[in-house]
Design an enzyme around this catalytic site. Sequence first.
Site, PDB file in Angstrom:
ATOM      1  N   ASP A   1       6.458  -2.825 -32.344  1.00  0.00           N
ATOM      2  CA  ASP A   1       6.091  -2.309 -31.353  1.00  0.00           C
ATOM      3  C   ASP A   1       4.633  -2.638 -30.670  1.00  0.00           C
ATOM      4  OD1 ASP A   1       6.045   0.009 -29.247  1.00  0.00           O
ATOM      5  OD2 ASP A   1       6.826   1.716 -30.639  1.00  0.00           O
TER       6      ASP A   1
ATOM      7  N   GLU B   1       5.544  17.423 -23.339  1.00  0.00           N
ATOM      8  CA  GLU B   1       5.879  16.469 -24.370  1.00  0.00           C
ATOM      9  C   GLU B   1       6.696  14.649 -24.382  1.00  0.00           C
ATOM     10  OE1 GLU B   1       9.247  18.468 -26.025  1.00  0.00           O
ATOM     11  OE2 GLU B   1      10.567  18.648 -23.965  1.00  0.00           O
TER      12      GLU B   1
END
Length: 770
Positions: free
Chosen positions: A299, A510
Site C-alpha cells: 500500500d 465517510e
Amino acid sequence: MTDNQDPTPLSRRQFLKTSLAAGASLVVANHRDAQPATASTERQATVPPDPAAGDPLYLDYTRPVAERVDDLVGRMTLEEKISQMGSDAPAIDRLGIAQYNWWNEALHGVARAGIATVFPQAIGLASTWNADLIGQMAGVISDEGRAKHHEAARNGVRDLYTGLTFWSPNINIFRDPRWGRGQETYGEDPYLTSRLGVRFVQGLQGDDPHYLKTVATPKHFAAHSGPEATRHFFNAIVSPSDLRMTYLPAFHACIVEGQAFSIMGAYNRVNGEPCCASPTLLQTILRDEWGFEGYVVSDCGAINDIYANHMVVDTPLEAAALAVKNGCDLECGCTYGIPCHYKQLAEAVQQELLTEAEIDRSVKRLFTARFRLGMFDPPEVVPYSQIPISVVDSPEHRDLALEVAHQSLVLLKNQDNLLPLDRDAIRSIAVIGPNAAETLVLSGNYMGTAAEPISVLAGIQAVVSPETEVIYARGSELIGFAQDGFAEAVAAAQKAQIAVMVMGLSQQLEGEEGQPEGNPPGVTSQGDRGSLNLPPIQQRLLQAVYETGTPLILVLLNGSAVAINWADDHIPAILEAWYPGQAGGAAVANALFGLFNPGGRLPITFYRSASDLPPYGDYDMANRTYRYFTGAPLYPFGFGLSYTTFTYRNLNITPELIPPGDPVTVEVEVENSGPRLGDEVVQLYLQDVAASWPVPQLQLQGFSRLRLAPGEKQTVQFTLTPEQMSLVDADGRWVLEPGEFKVWVGGQQPHLKTAAQPVNVLAGQFTVQA
C-alpha cells in the site's frame, strides 16, 4: 519509434536491432482503434524475432514467458532492476522498456482517468448478490481500462492512472460499520465477498490462456478494516480461527480460484508482523500454501511505516530490505508526497541486507506481469489490444450501469404496500433532502467521472407523468446546524400528495481519512464515523417534514449502515440505494414507480447503535457481524423486501448421513407466488451444531439470484463441500469434525432464537459420520 507506429512484420527484425542499438523506446502497447477483440480472436500471422539472427530472445513472443523474462532481466544492471521496483518505473531505452506507472484504480469503474462508466460503489455491488452480473460488469471495466491505456500510450502518456494494473477489488471484511472505507468492500461476509471477488477478478483479467486483459489486485492483505486514524501503526491481534475463517477466505478464493496475479499488502501489522514485510502472510500463506506466483505491491507508503510507525527496524534501508526479502516486490511511493525507499536497495545489497538474487526474484515477477499483459508483443497477437476508445461510456455500458444499479437497491420497509407509486395517480410529489439533487454522492470514492450522472431528483422528474408537479427543496445540508431550509421543505411536503426524502451520507462524511485523492479536488473525507445515526440536522429535517402528515418515502444514499431507528418506526417506506453510480437516480425512480421491482439484499448488518458493538479497534470477531452478533439488529444481513412474494417448497438434502469428506446436495423449489415479476435471492445458511472449537453461529454457504414471473417456479441446487463444513482449530488447521449440521434455505436469515421460522425459510439437517 512511438506507440502509434507499428512496424510491419517484414521490417520488425531490422527495426528491433536498430532500436536496441540506438536506445529507442520500444513499447508494443501500440494499439490502434479497431473492433473489440475477445480471447477467441484469431491471431494474425506475424514473423517473430529470431534469436539466431541476433534478435533478443525476450522479444520473441513464441517463447515461454519465463524464458523471455529471464533473458530481459539478465540484461539489466542492478540499478536498472531496482528502478523497476517502484510504482512509477522509468524507461530503460537501451532495452526498449517503456516508462510504466503501476498505479491504477477500478473499484467500480475505471477511476481517476476522466470519463468512464461509473457503476454503483462496491457495497452496492454486493447488494446485488449476483456474482455473474459482477463478472459482466468487471469485463466492461477492463474493456474501458484497456481502451484508455492504449489511447494514452498512442499519445505518449504513461502517467498515473493510465496503466493496466488495477488496485482493485477491496475484499477486506466490513467487520465494523464505523469504518469509512467499508463502502469499498463487498460487506461483512467471507463467502459473499469470496464469490463476488472471484468473478470481479476474472472479469478484469479476462479469459485468454496466454494474455492478461488487465491485472487485478485484491487488497488489503490482511485483517485491515480500520480505524483509519491509526492505520499506519496499529497491530491487529487476530486469533488463528478468526484469521482463517473470516479475514483470509476471500483472499484465498481470489488467488487460488480467481488466479489474481497481484495482491496489495496492508498498512497495519497482524500479530506483530507488518503486512508488507510479513513472512507469515507473504510467504507461508500466500506462496507456500496458496501457490501464488504473481507479485505483491505495498500500500502507498507502507514501507515507510515498517520503520517509522511499526518500528520493527531502525532505518528506511532496513525496512526496504526486509519487505523485499519477505516478498513485497513493488513499492507504491513517490507520488502525492508519499515516501519511497526501494530506491535505496542497491545500498542494501552492498550492506548484505539483501542479495541481488532476491532483487531478481521480485523484478522477474513484475516483468512476468508486463509480458503477460502483452507489453512486449506486437498488437496483432494480443487479443485485447484492439478494443477501441469508443467503448468508454458506450450505450451498452450505460445500460449495464442502470441494470447493476437496479439490482443493488434494497427495499427495507413497505408498510401497507405504499410502493410502488401509481404514476398516473400522483399529481404532485415533493423531493426533499441534501442528497436529492446531488450527483457527486452517486459515485462514492475511488470513482471515475460520469458523463451524464442522473440525480434522484432528475430520475423522478423523468419518470413521472407530464401532468405531475415535482416540487424540490434541499431542506438542509448533510451536516451542520442551519435550519433555514426547513420551512421550504415543509411547504413542499404540504403541497404534495407524497414526499420522497433523499438523505444519508456521502464520500465527504465517510472514506479514507485525510486522503483527498480518493475524492474530487477540494473534497477530503472525514474517514470513520463515530456514530451510526443519521446526521442530526437530517434527522430533525425528517421529523419536521413528517409532522406535515404527507406520506413519506425515505431513500438512503450511503456507503455503510445507518441506525435509522426512528425512521423505521415512523416512515412507511424505506429504500436503501447506497452510492448507486451514474444511473442511480434513474434506478431509484424506476423502483419507486414500479418500473423495476427491487430485489437486492443487505450485505451488512444494520445495528441499532454503535453501543451494540465491541471497541472499534478490537479485531476479535466476537459479537461482530451476523455470524457472531448476539443482539437484535435493526435490519439483518441478507434482508430485503419485494413488491411480490415467493414461496419455498420441497427442501431436499441428500444424503442426510455422509462419511467425512463427502459433499451434500441441497435442493429447493422457489415460486413467485405474487402479482409481479421480481427477483429473489435464495440464501443457504449452515450451522455446525456441536463444534469442539469456536465457530460462527451461522454461515452463508450458498446463494442464487433468480428472476421469476408471476406463477413461475424454479428448482435451485447447492452443493456443500467438505471445506464448507470444516472449522479451524487452535493451531490454525482446518478440521472436519463429525456431527450434526443444520441447514436453512430461504429468502432471508433464519431465526436462531426461536423454533418457528419465517414463512420464506425452510429448515433441514444432515450428519457427518464419525
